[in-house]
Write a protein that holds these residues in place. Structure first.
Motif, PDB file in Angstrom:
ATOM      1  N   GLU A  20      18.273  22.234   5.334  1.00 55.47           N
ATOM      2  CA  GLU A  20      17.458  22.027   4.210  1.00 55.47           C
ATOM      3  C   GLU A  20      18.360  22.184   2.760  1.00 55.47           C
ATOM      4  OE1 GLU A  20      14.507  20.727   4.016  1.00 55.47           O
ATOM      5  OE2 GLU A  20      14.937  20.467   6.144  1.00 55.47           O
ATOM      6  N   GLU A  71      15.991  28.874  13.594  1.00 60.02           N
ATOM      7  CA  GLU A  71      15.290  28.806  12.142  1.00 60.02           C
ATOM      8  C   GLU A  71      16.749  29.075  11.037  1.00 60.02           C
ATOM      9  OE1 GLU A  71      12.659  28.169  11.247  1.00 60.02           O
ATOM     10  OE2 GLU A  71      11.103  29.098  12.555  1.00 60.02           O
ATOM     11  N   GLU A 104       8.528  28.137  19.387  1.00 58.01           N
ATOM     12  CA  GLU A 104       7.460  29.141  19.164  1.00 58.01           C
ATOM     13  C   GLU A 104       6.569  29.489  20.279  1.00 58.01           C
ATOM     14  OE1 GLU A 104       5.641  28.044  15.574  1.00 58.01           O
ATOM     15  OE2 GLU A 104       7.275  28.994  14.209  1.00 58.01           O
ATOM     16  N   ASP A 139      11.597  15.575  15.556  1.00 56.72           N
ATOM     17  CA  ASP A 139      10.992  16.072  14.383  1.00 56.72           C
ATOM     18  C   ASP A 139      11.135  17.613  14.466  1.00 56.72           C
ATOM     19  OD1 ASP A 139       7.970  17.363  13.404  1.00 56.72           O
ATOM     20  OD2 ASP A 139       8.705  15.472  12.210  1.00 56.72           O
ATOM     21  N   ALA A 140      11.490  18.189  13.184  1.00 56.61           N
ATOM     22  CA  ALA A 140      11.607  19.794  13.159  1.00 56.61           C
ATOM     23  C   ALA A 140      10.315  20.426  13.530  1.00 56.61           C
ATOM     24  CB  ALA A 140      11.972  20.009  11.724  1.00 56.61           C
ATOM     25  N   ASP A 141       9.102  20.001  12.866  1.00 58.70           N
ATOM     26  CA  ASP A 141       7.755  20.554  13.529  1.00 58.70           C
ATOM     27  C   ASP A 141       7.499  20.798  14.962  1.00 58.70           C
ATOM     28  OD1 ASP A 141       7.451  21.153  10.789  1.00 58.70           O
ATOM     29  OD2 ASP A 141       6.221  19.474  10.842  1.00 58.70           O
ATOM     30  N   VAL A 142       8.074  19.423  15.760  1.00 60.57           N
ATOM     31  CA  VAL A 142       7.637  19.578  16.953  1.00 60.57           C
ATOM     32  C   VAL A 142       8.832  20.545  17.697  1.00 60.57           C
ATOM     33  CG1 VAL A 142       8.101  18.045  18.890  1.00 60.57           C
ATOM     34  CG2 VAL A 142       6.981  16.984  17.031  1.00 60.57           C
ATOM     35  N   GLN A 143      10.056  20.364  17.274  1.00 61.07           N
ATOM     36  CA  GLN A 143      10.864  21.472  17.948  1.00 61.07           C
ATOM     37  C   GLN A 143      10.510  23.022  17.798  1.00 61.07           C
ATOM     38  OE1 GLN A 143      14.342  20.482  15.661  1.00 61.07           O
ATOM     39  NE2 GLN A 143      14.725  18.266  16.760  1.00 61.07           N
ATOM     40  N   ARG A 144      10.207  23.121  16.492  1.00 61.60           N
ATOM     41  CA  ARG A 144       9.639  24.657  16.187  1.00 61.60           C
ATOM     42  C   ARG A 144       8.675  24.873  16.918  1.00 61.60           C
ATOM     43  NH1 ARG A 144       9.872  23.925  11.429  1.00 61.60           N
ATOM     44  NH2 ARG A 144      11.975  24.837  10.637  1.00 61.60           N
ATOM     45  N   ASP A 145       7.598  23.889  17.130  1.00 62.26           N
ATOM     46  CA  ASP A 145       6.529  24.439  18.042  1.00 62.26           C
ATOM     47  C   ASP A 145       6.690  24.640  19.498  1.00 62.26           C
ATOM     48  OD1 ASP A 145       4.643  24.200  15.665  1.00 62.26           O
ATOM     49  OD2 ASP A 145       3.992  21.927  16.297  1.00 62.26           O
TER      50      ASP A 145
END
Length: 728
Positions: free
Chosen positions: A572, A565, A516, A507-513
């Motif tokens: 996308e 990023e 970050e 999941d992109a959000d998990v990776q980004r979190d």
């Protein structure tokens, strides 16, 4: 049995494809905003007149690079960044895009061009004023005046502010006296200094009326029409180097050399005839960093060149790996393609993901650079952002270039060591990229300091109560992680199931979190420790020194986040089928970075043990998913045989393998293939217990052959698993 093995082998080589790469779209997207400039430069790269000849002497290589640069100057290819009124295009981004492609022709040509136009000429352009532009730039642009960029000294490299060369103003003569007062102040490692340079931009501490106003740049003639040093100037040849031997690097020293007052490049600091100093920037520190910042294009271009070198190395290694066969792991009659071995995929595909991320991050950097230098977005804040991003990306991409070139060389076995296949020489030439235009470790310190500064700005003007609440939130978040509550919540969601953990990790959000969080936590930790450091200079310096390793790691984490990023943004905008493949590549990049820092994530309680295990297993699954698209992904780089110039990447290996296979097939069909001794005896006296079906024992030739090492039993197990996954 043979037919069954062949079917199994074909299934392993060709896992079921999900998604299809639109190579044309991806190629255009990778080339970015200045794709036309890149394609024009690649036409020159394909021209043998600009290509490296490997067996030249140092003297001949220097002469060839000199003549090649004259060819570039004659057709205007290197003048894009200069003003239109002088024959340029005012195209700063396009200039860099075309310039960095020259690494494919010969890195010596690229860097010699960079010295002439990106350093020497650019210093006159960005540090000088209209008088200097009109007087000095036209012959520089025509390459009538080859020049040196005399900043680095033997005793001071990255610490430019501490150089020893002085420029003392003589009011009576209205001249500056350039002087190197000791051996460590000699200007060193300068391109064009040993042989070709006629003039130089010399950086020295400007002294007038007894006041040292810091480092400024001066235009200084070096040699007469016959090539002899002018009075008061001397130098030495740096001699043979580990790479880039087409460039005549050398040393210069000055003994009371006088130049007119107007030879001061005075955009940011000037001296009146009476010796009065003036500057539009009051702060000496900010003035210095502003002057140095105008030369950031060197770092920008090295980031791009290092990325292109990685593309070339991966194109060579992956093309070769898709054709070269070694060992009968799953068939009695056909050897395995190297690229079907999971370990081979891991060593190349993880680096392919990094090359993609760096390519897209570089495009963002180049757009930002063009905005600042064209004047469209030229603000102090934008310049600071540009300098920070350029420093960080240059550091990671040049280090990664060396890693990728070495791994690609090893992945090609003995063939990779041959000069005809370019990998060894490319690595030698790019070695110095990690040092010049700023040592990489020092550049990451610069990035780290910027991160600390931005962290501190959050609290400027904030009340003590707000700071206390922030500290409480930080404490709660840290406590939650360290006592295992965060990891426990992951296990609850995943039910300690590796498959569910894998889904979460993609999941992109998990990776980004995760990416970050690592940056933010490390910066906050460093800031918290430094907040209590003593104010006294020596003790404060010691406290900061104690944090250098963590600061550099935080900077590295921040740069990795920028790369992620950029790659995620490309996903996308991709067409649907290509998006699926790029998503796998994005996931592979993110999980490779997380795996590299798995110890930190576990120590900090950011991921559970189950998810940590899932990181590695998910990487393995992604390798299988990317295998069918590997050739398309490197084809999108747009590098033809004329750009790579590596024999093993031309299809010659596939022809050789086909010839060998046809030979044995003919013998087998005619019944003329000799029977192996162990079959003739009906037993196998050499058999060893092997837990995995289909894994062949390592033949004795594996220890003498120059090809890559034999697959282990685990490799065979991976191949078996890959075939199974692909058939689902």
């Amino acid at each position: 049995m043979a037919d069954t093995n062949r079917t199994r082998r074909q299934r392993s080589e060709q896992p079921r494809q999900r998604g299809k790469v639109d190579v044309d779209w991806l190629g255009r997207d990778l080339r970015g905003t200045w794709g036309d400039r890149r394609l024009a430069a690649r036409k020159k790269v394909a021209d043998p007149r600009f290509q490296r000849i490997d067996d030249l002497t140092v003297a001949d290589h220097r002469q060839r690079a000199f003549e090649q640069l004259q060819l570039l100057a004659d057709d205007g290819a290197v003048l894009a960044a200069f003003p239109k009124r002088l024959g340029g295009d005012d195209d700063h981004g396009g200039n860099i895009a075309g310039f960095e492609e020259l690494v494919l022709a010969d890195p010596s040509l690229q860097i010699k061009s960079g010295v002439q136009y990106g350093l020497f000429g650019a210093a006159v352009l960005h540090l000088g004023t209209e008088h200097h532009h009109d007087t000095f730039l036209p012959p520089i642009m025509r390459f009538e005046v080859p020049g040196a960029f005399a900043m680095t000294e033997t005793g001071h490299g990255s610490d430019v502010a501490s150089i020893g060369t002085t420029a003392t103003y003589d009011e009576r003569a209205e001249e500056f006296v350039i002087h190197t007062p000791f051996r460590g102040a000699w200007k060193d490692y300068l391109g064009n200094a040993a042989l070709h340079g006629k003039d130089a931009v010399v950086f020295a501490k400007l002294i007038t009326k007894g006041v040292d106003h810091g480092v400024h740049a001066f235009y200084v003639p070096l040699r007469d029409a016959d090539g002899a040093f002018l009075p008061g100037i001397g130098g030495e040849d740096d001699g043979y180097k580990g790479g880039l031997n087409g460039i005549d690097n050398g040393r210069l020293h000055f003994t009371d050399v006088r130049v007119p007052r107007t030879n001061l490049l005075n955009r940011y600091g000037d001296v009146a005839p009476d010796g009065t100093y003036s500057s539009p920037i009051d702060s000496p520190g900010r003035r210095f960093f502003t002057m140095i910042g105008t030369l950031v294009q060197g770092r920008v271009s090295l980031d791009g060149a290092a990325t292109i070198a990685q593309q070339a190395a991966l194109a060579i290694a992956i093309r070769y790996g898709a054709e070269r066969r070694q060992f009968n792991a799953s068939s009695d009659t056909h050897e395995e393609v190297l690229l079907d071995y999971r370990r081979h995929q891991r060593r190349l595909f993880t680096r392919l993901a990094k090359a993609y991320a760096q390519t897209y991050a570089h495009e963002r950097l180049l757009v930002q650079f063009d905005g600042v230098f064209s004047g469209r977005t030229d603000t102090p804040e934008e310049r600071e952002d540009l300098e920070t991003l350029a420093a960080g990306l240059k550091a990671l991409s040049t280090w990664q270039a060396l890693d990728t070139l070495q791994e690609a060389r090893e992945a090609c076995g003995g063939a990779g060591f041959l000069g005809a296949n370019r990998l060894v020489q490319l690595r030698a030439d790019l070695d110095i990229y990690v040092t010049f235009e700023g040592d990489n470790t020092v550049l990451l310190q610069l990035v780290g300091k910027r991160l600390l500064g931005d962290f501190a700005k959050q609290f400027k003007g904030v009340s003590k109560a707000d700071i206390a609440r922030f500290a409480a939130d930080q404490f709660f978040d840290r406590a939650t992680s360290l006592v295992g509550l965060r990891a426990l919540s992951q296990d609850v969601r995943d039910l300690r199931n590796v498959k569910k953990s894998s889904v979460a990790l993609r999941d992109a959000d998990v990776q980004r979190d995760l990416l970050e969080d690592r940056v933010e936590t490390m910066v906050a930790d460093i800031a918290g420790r430094l907040r209590h450091a003593p104010k006294e200079q020596e003790m404060a310096a010691a406290a900061f020194n104690a944090e250098q390793h963590q600061l550099i790691e935080a900077a590295r984490a921040w740069v990795e986040l920028q790369q992620y990023e950029a790659l995620a943004a490309a996903v996308e905008r991709a067409p649907e089928a290509t998006k699926q493949v790029l998503t796998h590549l994005r996931d592979l990049f993110a999980l490779t970075i997380i795996e590299e820092h798995a110890a930190w994530h576990l120590e900090q309680g950011r991921i559970s043990g189950t998810r940590s295990q899932a990181v590695t297993s998910t990487i393995e699954r992604l390798l299988v998913k990317l295998r069918p698209h590997a050739l398309d992904l490197v084809a999108a780089f747009g590098l033809g045989d004329e750009h790579l110039r590596a024999h093993i990447a031309t299809g010659a290996e596939a022809s050789r393998q086909a010839e060998a296979q046809a030979h044995y097939d003919r013998l087998r069909a005619a019944g003329e293939l000799p029977t192996p001794e162990k079959r003739a005896k009906g037993t196998n006296p050499d058999a060893q217990p092997i837990a995995v079906a289909g894994a062949a024992p390592v033949p004795p030739s594996a220890f003498t052959d120059s090809a890559p090492s034999a697959p282990s039993a685990s490799d065979a197990a991976d191949a078996e698993e890959g075939a199974t996954l692909a058939s689902r």
